[in-house]
Design a protein around this motif. Structure first.
Motif, PDB file in Angstrom:
ATOM      1  N   GLU A 143       2.560   8.954   1.176  1.00  0.00           N
ATOM      2  CA  GLU A 143       1.633   9.302   0.013  1.00  0.00           C
ATOM      3  C   GLU A 143       0.840   8.475  -0.571  1.00  0.00           C
ATOM      4  O   GLU A 143      -0.184   8.529  -1.090  1.00  0.00           O
ATOM      5  CB  GLU A 143       2.499  10.269  -0.877  1.00  0.00           C
ATOM      6  CG  GLU A 143       3.142  12.040  -0.514  1.00  0.00           C
ATOM      7  CD  GLU A 143       3.921  12.415  -1.180  1.00  0.00           C
ATOM      8  OE1 GLU A 143       3.492  12.720  -2.492  1.00  0.00           O
ATOM      9  OE2 GLU A 143       4.991  12.733  -0.983  1.00  0.00           O
ATOM     10  N   ILE A 187      -1.781   7.261   1.310  1.00  0.00           N
ATOM     11  CA  ILE A 187      -2.974   8.158   1.345  1.00  0.00           C
ATOM     12  C   ILE A 187      -3.714   7.894   0.218  1.00  0.00           C
ATOM     13  O   ILE A 187      -4.888   7.803   0.073  1.00  0.00           O
ATOM     14  CB  ILE A 187      -2.503   9.760   1.316  1.00  0.00           C
ATOM     15  CG1 ILE A 187      -1.690   9.877   2.646  1.00  0.00           C
ATOM     16  CG2 ILE A 187      -3.732  10.601   1.420  1.00  0.00           C
ATOM     17  CD1 ILE A 187      -0.933  11.347   2.664  1.00  0.00           C
ATOM     18  N   MET A 188      -2.938   7.697  -1.123  1.00  0.00           N
ATOM     19  CA  MET A 188      -3.628   7.652  -2.200  1.00  0.00           C
ATOM     20  C   MET A 188      -4.425   6.314  -2.269  1.00  0.00           C
ATOM     21  O   MET A 188      -5.737   6.266  -2.957  1.00  0.00           O
ATOM     22  CB  MET A 188      -2.477   7.535  -3.406  1.00  0.00           C
ATOM     23  CG  MET A 188      -2.085   8.927  -3.945  1.00  0.00           C
ATOM     24  SD  MET A 188      -1.184   8.611  -5.444  1.00  0.00           S
ATOM     25  CE  MET A 188      -0.111  10.122  -5.172  1.00  0.00           C
ATOM     26  N   ARG A 189      -3.851   5.428  -1.854  1.00  0.00           N
ATOM     27  CA  ARG A 189      -4.533   3.989  -1.748  1.00  0.00           C
ATOM     28  C   ARG A 189      -5.926   4.164  -0.991  1.00  0.00           C
ATOM     29  O   ARG A 189      -6.774   3.463  -0.965  1.00  0.00           O
ATOM     30  CB  ARG A 189      -3.600   2.971  -1.317  1.00  0.00           C
ATOM     31  CG  ARG A 189      -2.538   2.425  -2.041  1.00  0.00           C
ATOM     32  CD  ARG A 189      -3.032   1.717  -3.125  1.00  0.00           C
ATOM     33  NE  ARG A 189      -3.152   0.362  -2.767  1.00  0.00           N
ATOM     34  CZ  ARG A 189      -4.253  -0.297  -2.980  1.00  0.00           C
ATOM     35  NH1 ARG A 189      -5.098   0.205  -3.557  1.00  0.00           N
ATOM     36  NH2 ARG A 189      -4.553  -1.524  -2.489  1.00  0.00           N
ATOM     37  N   ALA A 190      -5.750   4.826   0.402  1.00  0.00           N
ATOM     38  CA  ALA A 190      -6.967   5.105   1.348  1.00  0.00           C
ATOM     39  C   ALA A 190      -7.736   5.852   0.402  1.00  0.00           C
ATOM     40  O   ALA A 190      -9.387   5.630   0.789  1.00  0.00           O
ATOM     41  CB  ALA A 190      -6.379   5.773   2.468  1.00  0.00           C
ATOM     42  N   MET A 191      -7.640   6.846  -0.450  1.00  0.00           N
ATOM     43  CA  MET A 191      -8.523   7.588  -1.023  1.00  0.00           C
ATOM     44  C   MET A 191      -9.146   6.943  -2.397  1.00  0.00           C
ATOM     45  O   MET A 191      -9.979   7.552  -3.002  1.00  0.00           O
ATOM     46  CB  MET A 191      -7.952   8.886  -1.515  1.00  0.00           C
ATOM     47  CG  MET A 191      -7.253   9.768  -0.425  1.00  0.00           C
ATOM     48  SD  MET A 191      -8.881  10.454   0.568  1.00  0.00           S
ATOM     49  CE  MET A 191      -8.064  10.098   2.190  1.00  0.00           C
ATOM     50  N   GLY A 192      -8.745   5.672  -2.555  1.00  0.00           N
ATOM     51  CA  GLY A 192      -9.449   4.818  -3.504  1.00  0.00           C
ATOM     52  C   GLY A 192      -8.559   4.796  -4.825  1.00  0.00           C
ATOM     53  O   GLY A 192      -9.111   4.337  -6.020  1.00  0.00           O
ATOM     54  N   ALA A 193      -7.278   5.105  -4.810  1.00  0.00           N
ATOM     55  CA  ALA A 193      -6.355   4.785  -5.782  1.00  0.00           C
ATOM     56  C   ALA A 193      -6.117   3.348  -5.881  1.00  0.00           C
ATOM     57  O   ALA A 193      -5.738   2.756  -5.140  1.00  0.00           O
ATOM     58  CB  ALA A 193      -5.258   5.578  -5.558  1.00  0.00           C
ATOM     59  N   SER A 194      -6.254   2.659  -7.055  1.00  0.00           N
ATOM     60  CA  SER A 194      -5.963   1.248  -7.137  1.00  0.00           C
ATOM     61  C   SER A 194      -4.730   0.849  -7.242  1.00  0.00           C
ATOM     62  O   SER A 194      -3.686   1.832  -7.517  1.00  0.00           O
ATOM     63  CB  SER A 194      -6.839   0.722  -8.383  1.00  0.00           C
ATOM     64  OG  SER A 194      -5.974   1.217  -9.425  1.00  0.00           O
ATOM     65  N   ARG A 195      -3.939  -0.218  -7.123  1.00  0.00           N
ATOM     66  CA  ARG A 195      -2.546  -0.617  -7.292  1.00  0.00           C
ATOM     67  C   ARG A 195      -2.216  -0.223  -8.755  1.00  0.00           C
ATOM     68  O   ARG A 195      -1.135   0.115  -8.880  1.00  0.00           O
ATOM     69  CB  ARG A 195      -2.467  -2.041  -6.994  1.00  0.00           C
ATOM     70  CG  ARG A 195      -2.582  -2.692  -5.612  1.00  0.00           C
ATOM     71  CD  ARG A 195      -2.375  -4.084  -5.318  1.00  0.00           C
ATOM     72  NE  ARG A 195      -2.886  -4.490  -4.093  1.00  0.00           N
ATOM     73  CZ  ARG A 195      -2.422  -4.550  -2.941  1.00  0.00           C
ATOM     74  NH1 ARG A 195      -1.328  -3.975  -2.870  1.00  0.00           N
ATOM     75  NH2 ARG A 195      -2.701  -5.125  -1.860  1.00  0.00           N
ATOM     76  N   ARG A 196      -3.150  -0.688  -9.525  1.00  0.00           N
ATOM     77  CA  ARG A 196      -2.709  -0.305 -11.236  1.00  0.00           C
ATOM     78  C   ARG A 196      -2.515   1.401 -11.341  1.00  0.00           C
ATOM     79  O   ARG A 196      -1.501   1.447 -11.995  1.00  0.00           O
ATOM     80  CB  ARG A 196      -4.018  -0.768 -11.886  1.00  0.00           C
ATOM     81  CG  ARG A 196      -3.651  -0.960 -13.236  1.00  0.00           C
ATOM     82  CD  ARG A 196      -4.817  -1.525 -13.889  1.00  0.00           C
ATOM     83  NE  ARG A 196      -4.995  -1.099 -15.556  1.00  0.00           N
ATOM     84  CZ  ARG A 196      -5.821  -1.207 -16.146  1.00  0.00           C
ATOM     85  NH1 ARG A 196      -7.078  -1.655 -15.574  1.00  0.00           N
ATOM     86  NH2 ARG A 196      -5.810  -0.880 -17.245  1.00  0.00           N
ATOM     87  N   PHE A 197      -3.335   2.027 -10.516  1.00  0.00           N
ATOM     88  CA  PHE A 197      -2.931   3.430 -10.699  1.00  0.00           C
ATOM     89  C   PHE A 197      -1.440   3.865 -10.047  1.00  0.00           C
ATOM     90  O   PHE A 197      -0.855   4.536 -10.901  1.00  0.00           O
ATOM     91  CB  PHE A 197      -4.171   4.328  -9.941  1.00  0.00           C
ATOM     92  CG  PHE A 197      -3.966   5.779  -9.842  1.00  0.00           C
ATOM     93  CD1 PHE A 197      -4.462   6.242 -11.210  1.00  0.00           C
ATOM     94  CD2 PHE A 197      -3.171   6.470  -8.891  1.00  0.00           C
ATOM     95  CE1 PHE A 197      -4.328   7.824 -11.009  1.00  0.00           C
ATOM     96  CE2 PHE A 197      -3.160   7.757  -9.258  1.00  0.00           C
ATOM     97  CZ  PHE A 197      -3.640   8.313 -10.029  1.00  0.00           C
ATOM     98  N   PRO A 206      -1.405   0.743   3.040  1.00  0.00           N
ATOM     99  CA  PRO A 206      -1.764   2.197   3.403  1.00  0.00           C
ATOM    100  C   PRO A 206      -1.880   2.167   4.861  1.00  0.00           C
ATOM    101  O   PRO A 206      -1.618   3.509   5.406  1.00  0.00           O
ATOM    102  CB  PRO A 206      -3.307   2.075   2.599  1.00  0.00           C
ATOM    103  CG  PRO A 206      -3.590   0.781   2.092  1.00  0.00           C
ATOM    104  CD  PRO A 206      -2.514  -0.202   2.066  1.00  0.00           C
TER     105      PRO A 206
END
Lengths: 402, 226
Positions: free
Chosen positions: A305, A308-318, A396
């Motif tokens: 998951e 997936i989040m990282r692939a969708m543009g979630a930053s490491r910080r997020f 990711p």
């Protein structure tokens, strides 16, 4: 970062049983922290109240000053032995000036100028040695809470009156209204009426101390001016050292804190406090380990998951924020639950004022509820940093490939 | 001449080191124009997935250049790549890869919400619209785990389109679907390509799927062979 918080909350809710267990574990740790704080604090207060409650927190005692010897410097080598005088009586000449100054200091609850000495009571053929304690009428309970120990008569002192202990009264078969003769070491005597009998519970004190008014003591001790000691009560007895230093600085008199005599009590209390601190630290460490291990497991479980989040543009910080928020939420929920549990359980113990030796002297006011919750949220957040960083480092490509 | 959306030159990607070193891409060059609907073909191990991963900014090449929308992506740091990916690239994976604790709508609006830090009403409205276009208007608030395989893949397509990206990379998007669902998904992709001009690069082994695309790019031995 509201969205990260929402995801964190969602993740906690998605594994309800696991999250509930984690929160419960944290709550238990917080409960132990609060219980230990209340127990250690309550015990310390109880011991201090028992030992130092009836003591003067700061005392100024007059000391005999030997006269300066005037010698002829031209006599060569002289062997001189000066014998201390047993007859001269030390006194604080300017007590009347200093008493209002001391009373005005912050934290000072009561100031009691006293004239003390020794003597013996005679009744018929019976004689008993006593310590004579002359206090100002109206300030009988300023230091020792005499009014709470009176078992017969009144605590009020005046000319020709004395208050004696129960043991002494029993020894001499005295009751309120009886007359005694009190002889002082200075060779002065007075006929006094027993106006009250107290019982503190300490055999020595109840047998050996006779309270008289300051004027009566002045006559008995043949002290036309000044007093022999000044006793001071503080609102916070732990401030005694600082207050003693301050009094010495202001008056030039040698003020002594009760802790000088109570060093053993203080070190025992310190040892007790350190034990409590150790136990509380263990409780906090268990919270850290619980949260960190649980979130590390969650990181491993949610690797895909995170990918997936990282692939969708979630930053490491997020990603870090999602996992740190989970730690903080667990800390907050567990902290509040533990504090609530602690509050309910501590209600079962008698209040601070009603503590007595037969029950554990647990003081709910020493529970440090706010500190426990704050500390838990903080360490829970810190404990989540390691798993959060591990989550943020998830590759990711590898994670999605799984 | 049509404007180039992306251009890669001499892409090399190696994995491992020393004797264990494997060179997957061997100087691959490719240009894609805006609005293309292309199929990426090639046998297993030819480098298709690695190429998609690099084009999707999820991995950096060992050497070579990678330009998209005029931005040199080979020198960008992780933060810049993440932001670029979020704004300009959409992904559709073979196994849908939806977030299991989220509903269909929450999955779709994730790329926008993560960028804006919250789920806005506008994002929700666009998410609903996209799901409606995918024929999932009645599945908006369904937990993603309760959807069928075909429905999940359509949700994944909607999610890929959420931020109106210029490029959508699809890795075997129909590989795990039955024939009817596969056709349905490809029809949707074709429709979006025509209506919105979104560029698609679809990796597939299926000749029939590839035939529905305007261009077939064949990769073999780590280079474009056709």
């Amino acid at each position: 970062m509201l969205y990260a918080l929402k995801i964190a909350f969602r993740y906690l809710l998605s594994s309800k049983a696991q999250s509930a267990l984690l929160v419960l574990g944290v709550a238990l740790g917080v409960f132990i922290f609060i219980f230990m704080s209340a127990l250690i604090g309550g015990l310390a207060n109880f011991i201090l109240a028992s030992i130092a409650g009836d003591l003067s927190h700061v005392s100024i005692v007059a000391e005999v000053e030997d006269p300066v010897l005037l010698l002829d410097q031209n006599l060569g080598h002289i062997l001189l032995a000066q014998e201390k005088s047993a007859l001269r009586q030390a006194f604080l000449r300017d007590a009347a000036i200093y008493v209002p100054m001391i009373a005005a200091l912050p934290g000072v609850v009561a100031v009691s100028p006293q004239i003390t000495g020794s003597g013996f009571i005679t009744r018929g053929g019976q004689v008993a040695q006593v310590a004579i304690n002359g206090v100002e009428p109206g300030k009988e309970s300023a230091i020792v809470q005499l009014d709470s120990y009176i078992v017969a008569g009144s605590v009020r002192l005046g000319t020709g009156l004395t208050i004696i202990g129960q043991t002494l009264a029993d020894d001499l078969d005295l009751t309120v209204g009886d007359t005694i003769r009190l002889d002082s070491a200075q060779g002065v005597n007075a006929l006094l009426t027993v106006s009250g009998i107290y019982k503190i519970g300490q055999g020595g004190f109840d047998r050996a101390t006779a309270y008289v008014s300051l004027d009566t003591a002045r006559t008995l001790m043949a002290l036309p001016q000044g007093v022999t000691r000044i006793e001071i009560k503080l609102s916070d007895l732990m401030a005694a050292d600082a207050t003693a230093l301050r009094i010495t600085a202001i008056t030039g008199l040698k003020a002594k804190s009760w802790t000088e005599q109570g060093a053993q009590v203080m070190s025992a209390l310190q040892a007790q406090g350190q034990t409590g601190l150790l136990l509380k630290t263990f409780a906090m460490v268990s919270i850290v380990i619980g949260i960190a291990s649980s979130l590390l497991l969650s990181t491993y479980r949610r690797k895909a998951e995170i990918g997936i989040m990282r692939a969708m543009g979630a930053s490491r910080r997020f990603v870090v924020f999602v996992f740190v928020s989970q730690g903080a939420l667990v800390g907050l929920l567990g902290g509040l639950l533990g504090a609530g549990l602690g509050y309910v359980v501590l209600q079962a113990f008698p209040p601070r004022d009603a503590a007595h030796p037969s029950v554990m002297p647990i003081d709910i006011h020493e529970g440090a509820f706010g500190l426990a919750v704050l500390l838990t949220v903080t360490i829970a957040t810190l404990a989540a940093i390691l798993p959060a960083r591990a989550a943020a480092r998830v590759d990711p490509v590898t994670a999605i490939g799984q | 001449m049509t404007e180039a959306l992306l251009q890669v030159e001499g892409l090399v990607k190696t994995f491992g080191a020393g004797e264990a070193e494997t060179r997957v891409l061997r100087g691959l060059s490719l240009r894609m124009d805006k609005g293309e609907l292309s199929a990426l073909l090639g046998p297993s191990g030819s480098g298709k997935s690695t190429l998609l991963t690099i084009l999707g900014t999820l991995m950096q090449p060992t050497s070579g250049s990678h330009m998209m929308l005029g931005v040199d992506l080979t020198t960008a740091n992780d933060r810049a790549l993440t932001d670029f990916r979020n704004r300009h690239i959409g992904f559709v994976f073979q196994f849908h890869n939806l977030l299991p604790d989220f509903t269909a709508l929450e999955n779709v609006i994730f790329p926008t919400a993560v960028r804006e830090g919250r789920e806005t009403a506008a994002a929700r409205a666009r998410g609903r619209d996209l799901l409606s276009r995918m024929g999932l208007a009645d599945r908006v608030d369904f937990p993603s785990t309760n959807l069928s395989g075909g429905q999940k893949q359509r949700v994944a397509v909607a999610r890929a389109l959420m931020n109106s990206p210029e490029l959508v990379l699809a890795d075997e998007p129909t590989g795990n679907l039955d024939r009817a669902s596969a056709i349905q998904v490809m029809e949707l992709i074709g429709q979006i390509n025509r209506d919105e001009g979104t560029t698609f690069l679809i990796s597939t082994h299926d000749e029939k799927i590839a035939a529905t695309c305007c261009r077939q790019i064949v990769v073999g031995e780590g280079v474009v062979t056709g």
